[in-house]
Structures are given as C-alpha cells and as structure tokens.
Motif scaffolding. Structure first.
Motif, PDB file in Angstrom:
ATOM      1  N   SER A   1     -67.064  87.377  15.311  1.00 54.27           N
ATOM      2  CA  SER A   1     -66.393  87.565  16.784  1.00 54.27           C
ATOM      3  C   SER A   1     -65.136  88.785  16.843  1.00 54.27           C
ATOM      4  N   GLY A   2     -65.341  89.207  17.806  1.00 53.78           N
ATOM      5  CA  GLY A   2     -64.316  90.414  17.863  1.00 53.78           C
ATOM      6  C   GLY A   2     -64.070  90.895  19.247  1.00 53.78           C
ATOM      7  N   ILE A   3     -63.158  92.078  19.243  1.00 53.05           N
ATOM      8  CA  ILE A   3     -62.667  92.498  20.467  1.00 53.05           C
ATOM      9  C   ILE A   3     -62.989  93.952  20.194  1.00 53.05           C
ATOM     10  N   PRO A   4     -63.632  94.745  20.786  1.00 54.49           N
ATOM     11  CA  PRO A   4     -63.895  96.123  20.562  1.00 54.49           C
ATOM     12  C   PRO A   4     -62.799  97.017  21.009  1.00 54.49           C
ATOM     13  N   THR A   5     -62.740  98.175  20.601  1.00 46.89           N
ATOM     14  CA  THR A   5     -61.626  98.977  20.942  1.00 46.89           C
ATOM     15  C   THR A   5     -61.949  99.497  22.427  1.00 46.89           C
ATOM     16  N   ASN A   6     -60.836 100.038  22.978  1.00 50.84           N
ATOM     17  CA  ASN A   6     -60.877 100.563  24.469  1.00 50.84           C
ATOM     18  C   ASN A   6     -61.828 101.469  24.807  1.00 50.84           C
ATOM     19  N   SER A   7     -62.432 102.302  23.566  1.00 43.35           N
ATOM     20  CA  SER A   7     -63.306 103.238  23.939  1.00 43.35           C
ATOM     21  C   SER A   7     -64.759 102.800  23.628  1.00 43.35           C
ATOM     22  N   HIS A   8     -64.997 101.613  23.414  1.00 35.53           N
ATOM     23  CA  HIS A   8     -66.533 101.053  23.064  1.00 35.53           C
ATOM     24  C   HIS A   8     -66.518  99.604  23.855  1.00 35.53           C
ATOM     25  N   THR A   9     -67.811  99.243  24.155  1.00 37.77           N
ATOM     26  CA  THR A   9     -68.093  97.999  24.809  1.00 37.77           C
ATOM     27  C   THR A   9     -68.499  96.947  23.674  1.00 37.77           C
ATOM     28  N   VAL A  10     -68.636  95.820  24.168  1.00 34.38           N
ATOM     29  CA  VAL A  10     -69.099  94.421  23.353  1.00 34.38           C
ATOM     30  C   VAL A  10     -70.269  94.898  22.871  1.00 34.38           C
ATOM     31  N   HIS A  11     -71.373  95.582  23.877  1.00 37.93           N
ATOM     32  CA  HIS A  11     -72.488  96.107  23.263  1.00 37.93           C
ATOM     33  C   HIS A  11     -72.614  96.835  22.050  1.00 37.93           C
ATOM     34  N   ASP A  12     -71.778  97.785  21.861  1.00 37.37           N
ATOM     35  CA  ASP A  12     -71.496  98.752  20.823  1.00 37.37           C
ATOM     36  C   ASP A  12     -71.146  98.086  19.527  1.00 37.37           C
ATOM     37  N   LEU A  13     -70.337  96.933  19.752  1.00 37.59           N
ATOM     38  CA  LEU A  13     -69.652  96.028  18.845  1.00 37.59           C
ATOM     39  C   LEU A  13     -70.796  95.214  18.215  1.00 37.59           C
ATOM     40  N   GLU A  14     -71.689  94.503  19.149  1.00 33.42           N
ATOM     41  CA  GLU A  14     -72.869  93.809  18.688  1.00 33.42           C
ATOM     42  C   GLU A  14     -73.798  94.586  17.867  1.00 33.42           C
ATOM     43  N   ASN A  15     -74.018  95.783  18.252  1.00 35.53           N
ATOM     44  CA  ASN A  15     -74.893  96.698  17.533  1.00 35.53           C
ATOM     45  C   ASN A  15     -74.342  96.970  16.252  1.00 35.53           C
ATOM     46  N   ALA A  16     -73.188  97.384  16.234  1.00 32.55           N
ATOM     47  CA  ALA A  16     -72.521  97.771  14.723  1.00 32.55           C
ATOM     48  C   ALA A  16     -72.633  96.670  13.822  1.00 32.55           C
ATOM     49  N   LEU A  17     -72.296  95.373  14.347  1.00 33.57           N
ATOM     50  CA  LEU A  17     -72.584  94.088  13.533  1.00 33.57           C
ATOM     51  C   LEU A  17     -73.978  93.962  13.145  1.00 33.57           C
TER      52      LEU A  17
END
Lengths: 428, 445
Positions: free
Chosen positions: B333-349
């Motif tokens: 679980s997490g919060i993305p930085t302001n310059s990224h979206t939750v989708h970016d975060l999902e992809n990175a994970l």
C-alpha cells in the motif's frame, strides 16, 4: 555451560531500584545523562538538540525538514549507503521533532563490531550532513504530501486550528510539519543556516540507557558530539500570552463526527503547580474510563469513544487540552457536558476518598513508568532537556503524596480560566 | 488436581556477547485453562493477559462486530462488581488495563506492580463466568461503539477504503468483514445475541492466560489454581471452517471519497503456516523474508527504489503475517508522489515483483534480513507486554508458542531460490485484488 549461565541469570535477578541517573558534560559543553541497564545486550541512545519547531522563526517546517535530512546524505555517503550501513548492523536509526526538541536516536546491540560502526556513522551524520539538492527536494515534497494528507483528517485539522488559536503569534502556534506555503518556500540555505545555529554542542544533550559501563558511555558521548562546534545555547523562548476571552471556532468538514478540542495555554516544565495539576487532572480527565470527564461523557451518556484532558508542559507554557469526537448532531450536548464538568470540578472540593484513590493509582503505577529501557530513556531526555531535578524519579511519588484537595482546588481555580477557553470543532 | 510442567523450555537467543534465556512454563488446569508464564525480572512489574479463542472471524453475517461489542460489555459488571467497577478498582491499584479484539482473538490485559497480580486473576476469573449483561448499559455502550466506528473508519478515507478492499478480496473467508462490524449490524444486535456469544466462548477451556514479568512460575500457578481453578468448563464447538475459495483473476475496485491524496492497496492471496502442510512451511518463511527484502528498513527495495531512486512513492509499505490462522493477503500500500499517479505506483510495484520472480535476490540482502531479525528479537525483550502478546497470539490461533524458538533458524534457512519460488507461485494476477482511493471534493456522493 549453557545451563549454568541460565541458572545464574535466574537467581541473580536484580533487586529493584529506581534508576540513579548519572550526569556529566563533554569537553565541548554537551550534557550527558546515563542509566546503566545491564540485563539486555542492547543500548538506546538519543542526541537531543534545542532545535524543535519553536525555533522555526518565520519559516514553519524548517526544524522538521532539517532533522529529516541527516540520514539523507553525510560526508559524501549517499542515503542508500547510510541506510544499508545501519540495516546491515541490525541498528535502528530514528529522527523526530516536537515543539521543543529535535532528536536523532539509535538503538543497537552492544557487541562492539555492531555498536562501533553504528556510532561512527551517527557521528558522521551529526557532523557533516550534506543537505544536497535531490534529497532536499524529495523530503520537502514528502512533507507537502503529508500536509495534504492531514487536510483529509478532521483530527489533524482540529489540532492545527487549536494551536493557532491558543498561541496566536507565539512560535508554538504552528505544528512541526509547518504549512504548505512555508514548506514550499524553504531553501537549502535555510537548512544550512538552521543546522549551523542549533546543531552545536552547547545546544546538545546525549542520553544513554543500556548495557554499557560508565567508561564506555563516556566514550560513546564523546564520540558523538566531541567534534561538534561548541556554539551557543538557543535563546530563551518568548513567554506565552494568556487569552483575553473565549474563542469559538468551527470548520466545516465532510465527516460524520465533530472533532472537538477545548483548552488554553497551561504550564511550563518545572512549574511549581506541576504535581498539583497533574494529580487534579488525573481525576478530571487523565485516568481513562475512570475520570470525571469519561464518566459524564462516555459512561453516563454514550456520547464519545475517546474523551480526555491533559496538561502538556513544555519549555514555556504548553497547552491544557481536552478532546472528544461525537456524532455531528450531538456536538452541542457533548460540549455542554464537558464545560459543566470543568465548572463542577472548579466549584466542588474533591472528597478525601477520591484523592486517596487517585494517589494510590498514580503511585501504584510508578514501577510501570520505568519498566523498560525505552521508558527510562524517555524520562532521561525530559529530565535532562528541561533541567528537572536529577532525583525527579526518586521524588516522584513523594511529590504526588504531598498534594491535598485544597491545593488542587486552589491551583485549578487560579490556572484554569473557564471564561477564556478556545473551543474548536471540525465536522458537519 | 492439574497437569504440571507439560513443557518447560528455554527461550534462547544466540548472541555472542551474552546469553539471554528466560524460562517459559506452560500449565493446564483441570478445567482446561491454559497458563503460560514467562519470567522477566528486570523490573517489579507483571503483565497479565487473558486470551479467548473468539474474534471477528468467528462471526456470521448480520452479527459482525459482536465479539468487539462483547469486549466492551466485559467492563459493565458481574454478579459481584457493578458496571465500571472493574476499571475503577484497577485504576486505584495503578494498573494499566485495556482489551482488544482481533480477527481471531479477544484479549484483556493489565500491567501492574508485581504483588498485585492476584487482583487481575481474581477479577478476570470473575468476569470469565459471571458477567451480567444489562439492557441499559448495553444501549449506552452500543452508542459508544458506533462513535468508535465513526472515528476509526467512517471519517478516515483510507480506513474506509480498506474495508471495501477486504470485502472485495475475500469471497468466502470471514476476513471479508471488519473487526468492529458493519454499522447496521452494530445497530441491530440484541442483548440476547451478546448473552449467547458470551456463553458460547467465555470459558476456562477456551482461554489462555499469559503472564510475563517479575514473578515465579510456581507462585503464579498457585494463584491461577486459586482463582481460575474453581471455574466450570464448557463444551466449546469450534466455528465451521470457512476457507477462502480459489480466485481466478484480478479484482479491481475504485473508491471515491472526500479526501486529499490518492491511495493504492494491492493484495495477493498467500498461504500461512497454518494452511500449509508441515513439509511446505518454508513457503511462509520465504514470504516473510520476501516482505523484509522489500520493506525491512530504509535500505530495503521499496524505500531504495520507489521512495528514493524513481521517486514514485511518497510512502509505501508491505504487509504479511505468517502466523495468521487463515489465508492471508501479502499486501502493498502507498501514496504516490505529487508528480505520479496511483497507476504509476501500481506499475512500479509490479516491476519490483517481476524482478523478484526473474532475478535471484542478492546474498547480502538475505544476510541483512537475518541480522535485522536477530537484533529485533533482542529489542523485543525490552517490552514485557510484547513478549506476552507474541505467546498469546500464537496459542490463540492454534499454533504453538514454541514456534518462536525456531523462528530465526527457519528464517536463516531460507535461500534465494525459495524466495524466487514463492514470488513466482503466489504474487501473480490470479491472486490479486487492487483498490484505488480516488479523492473527490465536497461530501460523500
């Protein structure tokens, strides 16, 4: 062999004694407080600076951002390298800031090959933080996201509004996290200047609790702060002005409950009324489900899950706070009950029986206050930082026993001003 | 009268500078009550915890939160003590006391000066069998619990989203329901429901008493005999098994709530020690190691690559509990930085997971995890409460507290290949549920 050492451990169990605090100064003027705790092969260390958010000046968030950057690069070692270094030793490094203190903490096993390199790195962080651009920007952004996040929390919004209202222009008016405008405006030069001014030996204190001899504790403290410039102690904080009248603040928020904080500036550390107010507040709102506030608000009326009051003494007058959360349509009722309970507490002399039970509870709980290394270092940092008497723990129960019902009523009438309360509600 | 010394064992942590050993004693009284005593003589205090085998996962639809509601009512009087008197007596004796309800347990505890342990035993034994449930007290306490739910869940967007995530991820497992219960259930159960629940589960043969502190095991046993010994046992019928059915493909939900920052939760269904056969226990330990490789400290992969490195996450963490009794979620679980979206975060994970599946973890990472866990086992000894908690949880979920003795050895035995193997076997789309919190302005729509 193994079995033998086990037997020895069981039969040589230490006889309980209230820890005697050892105190000395390093050559360059840092105060050191130490309690040996030989039972577990570990040590807790805190390096505490008078560099809390009260030192932010007109740049709220500065103290916290500075304190967060130590582990982000030092002496040319990257954040990755620093993190690997501590993790590979099984050591835990921590940082935190409150209104008065800025702390770097370390927990390590005492095996030399683990403790030594952990100390070396902590000393490097303190002495040569890099504060380089990438880390600065990243941590600044994290603080901004965290401030955004707080705006979805009615409890955080209430807290911010409450401190602003009771402290006005005093440095205690803003919380350590600052506000979005000021954090966004912070620069690396601000950080460097803050560090140079406040992270100096004369403004530092080291506290140590663990399986070390006095001699090793001296070496540890020396290693951590000996190379810091001596510098100057931080100036006295301005006094806190009393409120002139009651302030009522409501902020709309799409929540099902109103979050409520009621209070005013309270007392400083070392205040002569401290124990009287502590014991009195224990009865009023400081004893969980048993307090008068809990009895009225929760037990009799079912208005809230959490209801409390406390004095939080600081370098200068810290807040007196009472808080609860209740379904939106019950807010007025709950507020009335709290205020009536305050009023009744001021007007009615407590029974001797009530005071006796409170004292029994507080003094009976004393062993729990010093049951772990973690508990003890917490006291050590407070006693050292605020220059409380070095026998504070030894005298604790005597100070509690000395309080009388008359003293409580007199002190509360003198110190708690019901016509000058800040009342903040946040909700629908 | 009772069995004595079923097992005596040494909790020994290997440590080059000294040997720390504490004796753990386990006893059963005639009425089935289990007593576990761990001596810790560092300070003159004792923690006493009573663990009942009942919790949210025992509940049925329409009655969710009943165990938690009953936990509240346990402070509302017995034949001998009036409502609230339990807490008043404890307070006047300097005890720190409370209770907590989990998916698989309900526990009550007091920490007190050591000579007052009898008080804890006397009053816990009393409310184990003699609770008096009163309508008037119940109606007030129901209000308190609804306030607790509003405070914990309804007004916290991430917690509310987490409820929907769990209800989506689990189809048949009781873990789909929140521990505190759905609001309408809290508002609808009756005093009779509580009475039935109390009678069904609160008995000496469904309880484990854990005592840690400056005490002598035989003296504690004598005290337990005196106070808990006379209690009658009950016939306990365990709940029907409700295992989670197999999942066949990704489940996704979006939760739109008044909030300021987006949030991502991903959970993969994974086995735990209790659901694995003995031969496959290493899979649970490998998943535990995997969690530490990703999130065990600031040098672990998620901090290093997603918070620093790519700067996609403002905060991020993993969760996995090998000691859970039922199928678990290995979660991110997490919060993305302001310059990224939750989708970016999902992809990175997902990239991080893929890397674990394709490339063996480094030996130095494995070493790091082992060093950290060895250290944290010693740090944990600084807390009597936590030592008791570990024993209580294991016993209550039907694992043996002695598992902790071999925990470090089991972790140390895990290889890079085993870590890769569990990543390939379990962290796959088939087992995945994804929830996204999409912040909206204004009120809930």
């Amino acid at each position: 062999m193994k079995f033998l050492s086990f037997l020895i451990l069981v039969f040589s169990s230490p006889i309980f004694a209230i820890p005697t605090i050892q105190h000395w100064q390093t050559d360059n003027g840092a105060e050191v407080y130490f309690v040996p705790a030989p039972d577990l092969p570990m040590v807790n260390i805190e390096v505490v600076f008078d560099a809390g958010s009260a030192r932010d000046g007109n740049k709220p968030g500065l103290a916290k951002l500075t304190n967060s950057l130590f582990t982000e690069g030092a002496g040319g070692q990257s954040a990755d390298k620093i993190a690997e270094h501590f993790d590979n030793l099984g050591a835990e490094i921590g940082n935190s800031v409150n209104s008065d203190m800025a702390i770097l903490s370390l927990r390590s096993l005492t095996e030399t090959e683990l403790l030594q390199p952990a100390l070396e790195m902590l000393a490097l962080l303190l002495l040569k933080p890099d504060f380089e651009e990438t880390s600065f920007k990243r941590v600044q952004q994290q603080m901004l996201v965290s401030l955004q996040y707080q705006q979805q929390s009615p409890s955080a919004i209430t807290k911010q509004a409450f401190y602003r209202a009771i402290y006005g222009t005093h440095p205690y008016a803003t919380l350590a996290g600052g506000n979005p405008e000021s954090v966004a405006a912070l620069t690396r030069d601000d950080i460097k200047a803050f560090h140079a001014r406040y992270y100096v030996a004369k403004n530092a204190m080291v506290t140590i609790v663990g399986a070390l001899t006095r001699k090793s504790a001296e070496t540890v403290a020396q290693r951590l702060v000996a190379q810091l410039p001596s510098g100057k102690t931080a100036p006295a904080l301005p006094p806190v002005a009393s409120l002139c009248k009651t302030k009522r603040i409501h902020i709309d928020h799409p929540s099902t409950q109103n979050h409520v904080l009621i209070g005013q500036p309270g007392i400083a550390r070392g205040d002569p009324d401290h124990f009287t107010l502590y014991v009195g507040n224990y009865i009023l709102g400081g004893s969980g489900l048993v307090s008068q506030l809990a009895e009225e608000v929760r037990e009799k009326r079912g208005l809230a899950y959490s209801i409390y009051s406390y004095f939080a003494p600081r370098r200068v007058a810290g807040p007196f706070i009472s808080g609860l959360e209740t379904r939106n349509d019950q807010t007025a009722e709950a507020l009335q009950v709290v205020q009536d309970t305050f009023q009744k507490f001021l007007n009615t002399k407590l029974s001797e029986e009530t005071l006796k039970k409170a004292k029994q509870g507080i003094t009976g709980m004393f062993p729990l206050r010093i049951k772990s290394n973690k508990n003890i270092i917490g006291y050590l940092s407070v006693i050292g930082f605020y220059r409380l008497p070095i026998d504070y723990l030894q005298k604790f129960n005597d100070n509690v026993e000395a309080v009388t019902v008359e003293m409580i009523q007199e002190a509360f009438q003198r110190r708690l001003h019901l016509d000058k309360l800040v009342i903040v509600t946040v909700g629908g | 009268m009772l069995y004595k010394y079923l097992r005596v064992s040494l909790f020994s942590l290997l440590c080059s500078s000294s040997l720390i050993a504490a004796e753990v004693h386990e006893f059963f009284l005639d009425n089935g009550l289990q007593l576990i005593v761990k001596e810790d003589h560092r300070a003159p205090v004792v923690v006493s915890q009573v663990w009942y085998k009942v919790g949210a996962s025992y509940e049925m639809e329409g009655k969710t939160g009943l165990s938690h509601m009953l936990e509240h009512m346990m402070f509302k009087g017995t034949e001998k003590y009036s409502p609230g008197e339990f807490s008043r007596i404890m307070a006047a004796n300097g005890a720190r006391e409370n209770a907590f309800t989990g998916s698989d347990y309900t526990a009550y505890f007091q920490t007190l000066e050591k000579s007052r342990l009898y008080l804890s035993f006397e009053m816990e034994a009393d409310r184990m069998r003699n609770l008096v449930l009163i309508e008037e007290e119940f109606s007030k306490e129901r209000q308190v619990v609804t306030e607790e739910r509003r405070r914990r869940t309804d007004d916290k967007p991430i917690n509310q989203m987490y409820e929907y995530f769990m209800a989506t991820a689990y189809q048949t497992s009781p873990y789909q329901h929140p521990i505190i219960g759905w609001m309408s259930d809290i508002q609808n159960y009756t005093l009779a429901d509580l009475q039935t629940w109390y009678q069904r589960w609160y008995a000496p043969n469904n309880a484990t008493v854990v005592v840690v502190g400056d005490v002598e095991a035989q003296a504690v046993l004598a005290l337990a005999k005196k106070y808990f010994g006379p209690l009658k046992s009950s016939k306990i019928i365990p709940p029907y098994p409700r295992p989670e059915v197999e999942q066949f493909g990704i489940k996704r939900i979006t939760v739109e709530l008044p909030a300021k920052v987006p949030y991502l939760i991903m959970g993969y269904k994974t086995p735990v020690l209790k659901t694995l056969s003995e031969d496959n226990h290493q899979e649970a330990y490998a998943l535990e190691v995997l969690a530490y490789i990703l999130d065990g400290g600031d040098s672990a992969r998620l901090s290093k690559n997603l918070i620093r490195g790519q700067e996609i996450a403002s905060s991020v963490s993993t969760g996995y509990d090998p000691f859970s009794p039922l199928t678990e979620l290995f979660s991110f679980s997490g919060i993305p930085t302001n310059s990224h979206t939750v989708h970016d975060l999902e992809n990175a994970l997902r990239e991080q997971i893929q890397q674990l599946q394709t490339t063996l973890v480094d030996q130095t990472e494995l070493e790091r995890v082992k060093t950290q866990l060895r250290a944290s086992q010693i740090y944990e000894l600084d807390s009597v409460f936590y030592q008791g908690m570990k024993i209580g949880i294991l016993e209550t979920v039907g694992l043996d507290w002695q598992l902790f003795e071999n925990y470090l050895d089991n972790i140390k035995a895990i290889t890079a290949e085993q870590v890769q193997s569990v990543a390939r076997k379990y962290l796959i789309n088939k087992n995945l549920t994804v929830a996204i919190l999409n912040p909206i302005t204004g009120a809930k729509k």
